[in-house]
Scaffold this motif. Structure first.
Motif, PDB file in Angstrom:
ATOM      1  N   ARG A  13       0.829  -1.205   0.000  1.00  0.00           N
ATOM      2  CA  ARG A  13       0.000   0.000   0.000  1.00  0.00           C
ATOM      3  C   ARG A  13       0.866   1.259   0.000  1.00  0.00           C
ATOM      4  N   ALA A  14       1.899   1.266   0.859  1.00  0.00           N
ATOM      5  CA  ALA A  14       2.777   2.435   0.922  1.00  0.00           C
ATOM      6  C   ALA A  14       3.544   2.623  -0.384  1.00  0.00           C
ATOM      7  N   GLY A  15       3.973   1.498  -0.995  1.00  0.00           N
ATOM      8  CA  GLY A  15       4.708   1.607  -2.256  1.00  0.00           C
ATOM      9  C   GLY A  15       3.859   2.180  -3.374  1.00  0.00           C
ATOM     10  N   ILE A  16       2.611   1.739  -3.454  1.00  0.00           N
ATOM     11  CA  ILE A  16       1.720   2.243  -4.510  1.00  0.00           C
ATOM     12  C   ILE A  16       1.381   3.716  -4.274  1.00  0.00           C
ATOM     13  N   LEU A  17       1.151   4.070  -3.014  1.00  0.00           N
ATOM     14  CA  LEU A  17       0.836   5.462  -2.706  1.00  0.00           C
ATOM     15  C   LEU A  17       2.038   6.383  -2.902  1.00  0.00           C
ATOM     16  N   SER A  18       3.247   5.812  -2.955  1.00  0.00           N
ATOM     17  CA  SER A  18       4.434   6.644  -3.168  1.00  0.00           C
ATOM     18  C   SER A  18       4.539   7.145  -4.608  1.00  0.00           C
ATOM     19  N   VAL A  19       3.807   6.513  -5.525  1.00  0.00           N
ATOM     20  CA  VAL A  19       3.804   6.957  -6.927  1.00  0.00           C
ATOM     21  C   VAL A  19       2.925   8.196  -7.035  1.00  0.00           C
ATOM     22  N   ARG A  20       3.454   9.232  -7.600  1.00  0.00           N
ATOM     23  CA  ARG A  20       2.739  10.511  -7.653  1.00  0.00           C
ATOM     24  C   ARG A  20       1.452  10.390  -8.476  1.00  0.00           C
ATOM     25  N   ARG A  21       0.448  11.157  -8.071  1.00  0.00           N
ATOM     26  CA  ARG A  21      -0.846  11.136  -8.734  1.00  0.00           C
ATOM     27  C   ARG A  21      -0.733  11.531 -10.196  1.00  0.00           C
ATOM     28  N   GLU A  22       0.265  12.376 -10.544  1.00  0.00           N
ATOM     29  CA  GLU A  22       0.436  12.784 -11.938  1.00  0.00           C
ATOM     30  C   GLU A  22       0.711  11.599 -12.857  1.00  0.00           C
TER      31      GLU A  22
END
Length: 365
Positions: free
Chosen positions: A251-260
């Protein structure tokens, strides 16, 4: 000065240990490994019976630890990735259930969880009244029985060819990752070619491959692959415990990818599945892999809690060896070196994976 002080302490401790062992009639050294062990081991990947050497007994324990660690890492990863994706789901109920699962499991001692699972395993019905799942999986107080893949009449040459093809397939996968930096599956042509070559080799050698399904026979269950209650409880305990941690790492790894990045992929017309597979995960893996490595190392070390539920792992066998021979210091040194070797092997594999997913020019930690 510090080195000299440490060496002096080691010399003094070594002298005291040698003096104490001589006083109680023990000879320092590892000669006891060649002596016959007077105990049995309930299960193992290689045959063992009372009268075999202590070295063989420790080897059985080491293989048991390696097996439970490998299976635990694989199953915890699969379940953890699935839970991590569910945690990010837009479904509030599903995300909430996973959150409670993670919080409860992570904040409960592993030893307590193992006691729960072994009690549950022994509370299952006897074989004749075993719980059946899909007429293929049987749950009883004598263990868990699952279908097994059986390969017969396989020659040594054919086995070597299969291993070589599998190694070539792994090399092609790594090469594809390095060139494209996208996707988690092997290139389709390489996978199809590998399957065709392996099938041709097995057909030419006359080997037979089949699936053996368990079935109730008399007062027991025959066929298939049987897992003892201790092994099943330890495997489930390790999988459940560390899948919760991996779920948070994912979860933390995926959320680390910027929304852009998500917005740009949607602008290209990619669907959510392809966005995750081609855009998000290749970037998230640079965060996920190092943390997962630490998780795997903890799993290998925590597998030593198997001694509490009676599974004959490395720690259990070495404890028994120390008690029966009196060579406690040597046994302690053996178990330290073997666990260190296992963890270094896991670290080496995961560091190779980390180098694969790292950016060019970036030095993985």
């Amino acid at each position: 000065m510090i080195v000299a002080g440490v060496l002096s302490i080691v010399v003094v401790l070594g002298s005291n240990i040698a003096t104490t062992m001589a006083r109680i009639g023990l000879t320092p050294g590892f000669g006891f490994l060649e002596r016959a062990a007077n105990f049995e081991i309930g299960e193992g990947m290689i045959a063992f019976r009372a009268g075999d050497s202590y070295a063989r007994a420790i080897t059985v324990g080491l293989l048991n630890t390696a097996r439970i660690s490998l299976l635990g890492c694989c199953l915890a990863t699969i379940l953890g990735v699935a839970l991590g994706m569910m945690r990010l789901s837009g479904n509030v109920m599903l995300s909430g259930l996973v959150r409670w699962y993670v919080e409860i499991v992570r904040n409960t001692p592993l030893l307590l969880q193992l006691f729960f699972w072994i009690a549950l395993a022994h509370a299952l019905p006897p074989p004749r009244r075993a719980i059946t799942l899909l007429d293929a999986v049987f749950l009883s107080n004598r263990g868990v029985y699952v279908p097994a893949i059986v390969i017969s009449d396989l020659s040594l040459g054919a086995a070597l060819v299969v291993v070589a093809v599998f190694g070539g397939w792994i090399w092609l996968v790594r090469r594809g990752w390095r060139q494209k930096r996208a996707g988690l599956s092997a290139p389709l042509p390489a996978s199809l070619l590998s399957v065709l070559v392996v099938s041709a080799v097995l057909a030419a050698s006359g080997a037979k491959i089949g699936v053996e399904v368990s079935a109730i026979s008399g007062f027991n269950i025959r066929g298939g692959l049987s897992l003892t209650p201790e092994f099943a409880a330890l495997l489930v305990g390790l999988t459940v415990k560390f899948s919760a941690v991996i779920a948070e790492i994912v979860r933390a790894g995926i959320l680390s990818v910027r929304r852009e990045q998500w917005d740009a992929a949607r602008a290209l017309g990619l669907r959510r599945g392809k966005i995750i597979r081609l855009v998000v995960l290749p970037q998230a893996l640079r965060v996920i892999t190092p943390l997962t490595t630490s998780n795997y190392l903890d799993l290998v070390k925590d597998s030593s809690l198997a001694v509490a539920i009676g599974y004959p792992d490395l720690m259990n066998v070495v404890n028994t060896t120390a008690n029966t021979t009196g060579q406690a210091f040597e046994a302690l040194l053996i178990v330290v070196l073997l666990y260190l070797s296992l963890n270094l092997a896991v670290s080496a594999v995961m560091n190779a994976c980390n180098r694969t997913v790292a950016l060019r020019g970036e030095r993985p930690a």
